[in-house]
Design an enzyme around this catalytic site. Structure first.
Site, PDB file in Angstrom:
ATOM      1  N   ARG A   1       1.028  -1.120  -0.021  1.00 35.73           N
ATOM      2  CA  ARG A   1       0.004   0.293   0.048  1.00 35.73           C
ATOM      3  C   ARG A   1       0.818   1.198  -0.087  1.00 35.73           C
ATOM      4  O   ARG A   1       0.584   2.113  -0.703  1.00 35.73           O
ATOM      5  CB  ARG A   1      -0.990  -0.052   1.317  1.00 35.73           C
ATOM      6  CG  ARG A   1      -2.268  -0.698   1.053  1.00 35.73           C
ATOM      7  CD  ARG A   1      -2.655  -1.431   2.447  1.00 35.73           C
ATOM      8  NE  ARG A   1      -1.728  -2.321   2.883  1.00 35.73           N
ATOM      9  CZ  ARG A   1      -1.949  -3.511   2.430  1.00 35.73           C
ATOM     10  NH1 ARG A   1      -2.802  -4.027   1.727  1.00 35.73           N
ATOM     11  NH2 ARG A   1      -1.029  -4.440   2.828  1.00 35.73           N
ATOM     12  N   THR A   2       1.925   1.264   0.953  1.00 34.58           N
ATOM     13  CA  THR A   2       2.539   2.447   1.071  1.00 34.58           C
ATOM     14  C   THR A   2       3.217   2.813  -0.305  1.00 34.58           C
ATOM     15  O   THR A   2       3.252   4.021  -0.606  1.00 34.58           O
ATOM     16  CB  THR A   2       3.491   2.487   2.105  1.00 34.58           C
ATOM     17  OG1 THR A   2       2.966   2.227   3.202  1.00 34.58           O
ATOM     18  CG2 THR A   2       4.019   3.898   2.230  1.00 34.58           C
TER      19      THR A   2
ATOM     20  N   LYS B   1      25.845  -4.635  -3.465  1.00 33.82           N
ATOM     21  CA  LYS B   1      27.077  -4.612  -3.862  1.00 33.82           C
ATOM     22  C   LYS B   1      27.757  -3.683  -2.352  1.00 33.82           C
ATOM     23  O   LYS B   1      28.993  -3.714  -2.505  1.00 33.82           O
ATOM     24  CB  LYS B   1      27.499  -3.669  -4.878  1.00 33.82           C
ATOM     25  CG  LYS B   1      26.960  -4.302  -6.230  1.00 33.82           C
ATOM     26  CD  LYS B   1      27.141  -3.206  -7.335  1.00 33.82           C
ATOM     27  CE  LYS B   1      26.766  -3.523  -8.545  1.00 33.82           C
ATOM     28  NZ  LYS B   1      26.715  -2.561  -9.502  1.00 33.82           N
TER      29      LYS B   1
ATOM     30  N   ARG C   1      11.706   3.726   3.013  1.00 35.04           N
ATOM     31  CA  ARG C   1      11.282   2.579   3.944  1.00 35.04           C
ATOM     32  C   ARG C   1      12.534   1.778   4.411  1.00 35.04           C
ATOM     33  O   ARG C   1      13.222   1.215   3.483  1.00 35.04           O
ATOM     34  CB  ARG C   1      10.119   1.748   3.602  1.00 35.04           C
ATOM     35  CG  ARG C   1      10.001   0.548   4.500  1.00 35.04           C
ATOM     36  CD  ARG C   1       8.861  -0.166   4.156  1.00 35.04           C
ATOM     37  NE  ARG C   1       7.576   0.659   4.630  1.00 35.04           N
ATOM     38  CZ  ARG C   1       6.417   0.074   4.658  1.00 35.04           C
ATOM     39  NH1 ARG C   1       5.896  -1.121   4.140  1.00 35.04           N
ATOM     40  NH2 ARG C   1       5.160   0.863   4.818  1.00 35.04           N
TER      41      ARG C   1
ATOM     42  N   HIS D   1       5.714   5.437  11.361  1.00 37.37           N
ATOM     43  CA  HIS D   1       4.979   5.271  10.004  1.00 37.37           C
ATOM     44  C   HIS D   1       4.099   6.758   9.986  1.00 37.37           C
ATOM     45  O   HIS D   1       2.874   6.378  10.134  1.00 37.37           O
ATOM     46  CB  HIS D   1       4.193   4.226   9.834  1.00 37.37           C
ATOM     47  CG  HIS D   1       4.059   3.880   8.469  1.00 37.37           C
ATOM     48  ND1 HIS D   1       4.326   4.712   7.381  1.00 37.37           N
ATOM     49  CD2 HIS D   1       3.815   2.861   7.861  1.00 37.37           C
ATOM     50  CE1 HIS D   1       4.043   4.006   6.259  1.00 37.37           C
ATOM     51  NE2 HIS D   1       3.579   2.773   6.525  1.00 37.37           N
TER      52      HIS D   1
HETATM   53  N1  ASP Z   1       1.658  -1.788   6.502  1.00 41.68           N
HETATM   54  C1  ASP Z   1       2.035  -1.423   8.084  1.00 41.68           C
HETATM   55  C2  ASP Z   1       3.334  -1.145   8.172  1.00 41.68           C
HETATM   56  O1  ASP Z   1       4.040  -1.364   7.382  1.00 41.68           O
HETATM   57  C3  ASP Z   1       1.324  -2.049   8.849  1.00 41.68           C
HETATM   58  C4  ASP Z   1       1.886  -3.565   8.981  1.00 41.68           C
HETATM   59  O2  ASP Z   1       2.872  -3.940   8.204  1.00 41.68           O
HETATM   60  O3  ASP Z   1       1.477  -4.506   9.768  1.00 41.68           O
HETATM   61  O4  ASP Z   1       3.679  -0.800   9.287  1.00 41.68           O
END
Ligand code: ASP
Length: 298
Positions: free
Chosen positions: A56-57, A85, A106, A134
């Site tokens: 999703r993100t 590398k 991320r 987050h």
């Molecule tokens: N998608 C959210 C996160 O990246 C929640 C999860 O993974 O549980 O933190």
């Protein structure tokens, strides 16, 4: 430099950077962009740099950017980049900022966003730093609450699941503190919310049954298995059941940042109180608003 001192338009590191009026502004812009057809980011680009899995993100930032007229360099699988590398995070950031107006990062290390910010000259957006925070998810969670209920103040919010490692919970709890909200927590003791996030008015439970009746928002998360060491066996399986929903208020809102792995059975999806799919759509609009605010002006 403390995170709080970094203007959020320069880098989104933590929810600590936002005031209530910033949030009002972002939400108003998100609502406008959700119905608009403008392309304010034409000619702009971002890099999605993901060292951990994401559905999703990463795809909502991608969709947000392209809907606004911009483009995306997606590095969703760093294993196919020079990271394999042995390239450092700092050098990767210095490289990618040559090609983009902002970087969405991320990473599994909690200090990764700060390290990136310290070398970057373009805005960085924290899309999850290990078990830390987050912030963009928490903003969209709060937006979901305000859209679904029409207000935030006065609500009782119950957060259930892996509160220890859940970064979405950590960010959301901090945002909720800015409102007149009662917060209650449900988890096994081993996965309870880290003490620094708690205030003395908070109540902690091990069972949803104790709190379901007075809950306005039920925010459920999965156990973050990837953050547990192999030696820790957590005997905690839980799911929201139909009988919980029968006892819950008619206007309760059931949320989950997703992915779900059994905490909310699909039988509940048709309940109008199940908001987790709408939550994703709200997320698109909030991320559009953040991008426009951060890179839409020259
Ligand atoms: N998608 C959210 C996160 O990246 C929640 C999860 O993974 O549980 O933190």
């Amino acid at each position: 430099m403390n995170n709080v001192d970094i203007p959020w338009r320069r880098a989104v590191v933590s929810v600590d950077q936002f005031s209530r009026s910033d949030i009002d502004e972002i939400f108003a812009l998100a609502a406008r962009l959700s119905v608009g057809r403008t392309m304010p980011l034409t000619g702009k680009s971002i890099v999605n740099l993901f060292y951990e899995p994401s559905t999703r993100t990463s795809s909502s930032f991608y969709a947000a950017m392209t809907k606004l007229g911009g483009s995306v360099i997606p590095i969703n699988e760093v294993n196919y980049s020079s990271v394999t590398k042995g390239e450092s995070l700092e050098d990767t950031i210095r490289t990618l900022e040559c090609y983009a107006d902002a970087l969405v990062l991320r990473h599994y290390d909690e200090d990764a966003t700060e390290r990136a910010v310290s070398v970057a000259s373009v805005p960085i957006i924290n899309a999850g730093n290990g078990a830390g925070e987050h912030p963009t998810q928490a903003l969209l969670d709060l937006y979901t609450i305000s859209k679904e209920r029409g207000h935030i103040d006065g609500l009782t919010v119950t957060l259930m699941g892996d509160l220890k490692h859940g970064r979405t919970v950590h960010s959301l709890v901090k945002l909720l503190r800015m409102y007149d909200v009662k917060v209650q927590f449900v988890s096994p003791p081993e996965l309870s919310l880290p003490r620094p996030y708690l205030v003395k008015e908070d109540t902690e439970y091990t069972d949803l049954e104790a709190v379901i009746d007075d809950t306005d928002i039920l925010y459920v998360t999965r156990v973050q298995k990837e953050r547990l060491s192999d030696s820790v066996a957590i005997d905690f399986s839980y799911a929201v059941t139909q009988s919980d929903m029968d006892r819950a208020k008619d206007e309760m809102v059931l949320m989950h940042p997703l992915p779900r792995v059994g905490e909310i059975p699909s039988e509940l999806d048709s309940d109008p109180r199940a908001a987790y799919f709408r939550q994703m759509k709200y997320g698109l609009h909030v991320r559009m608003a953040l991008l426009v605010s951060m890179i839409g002006r020259d």
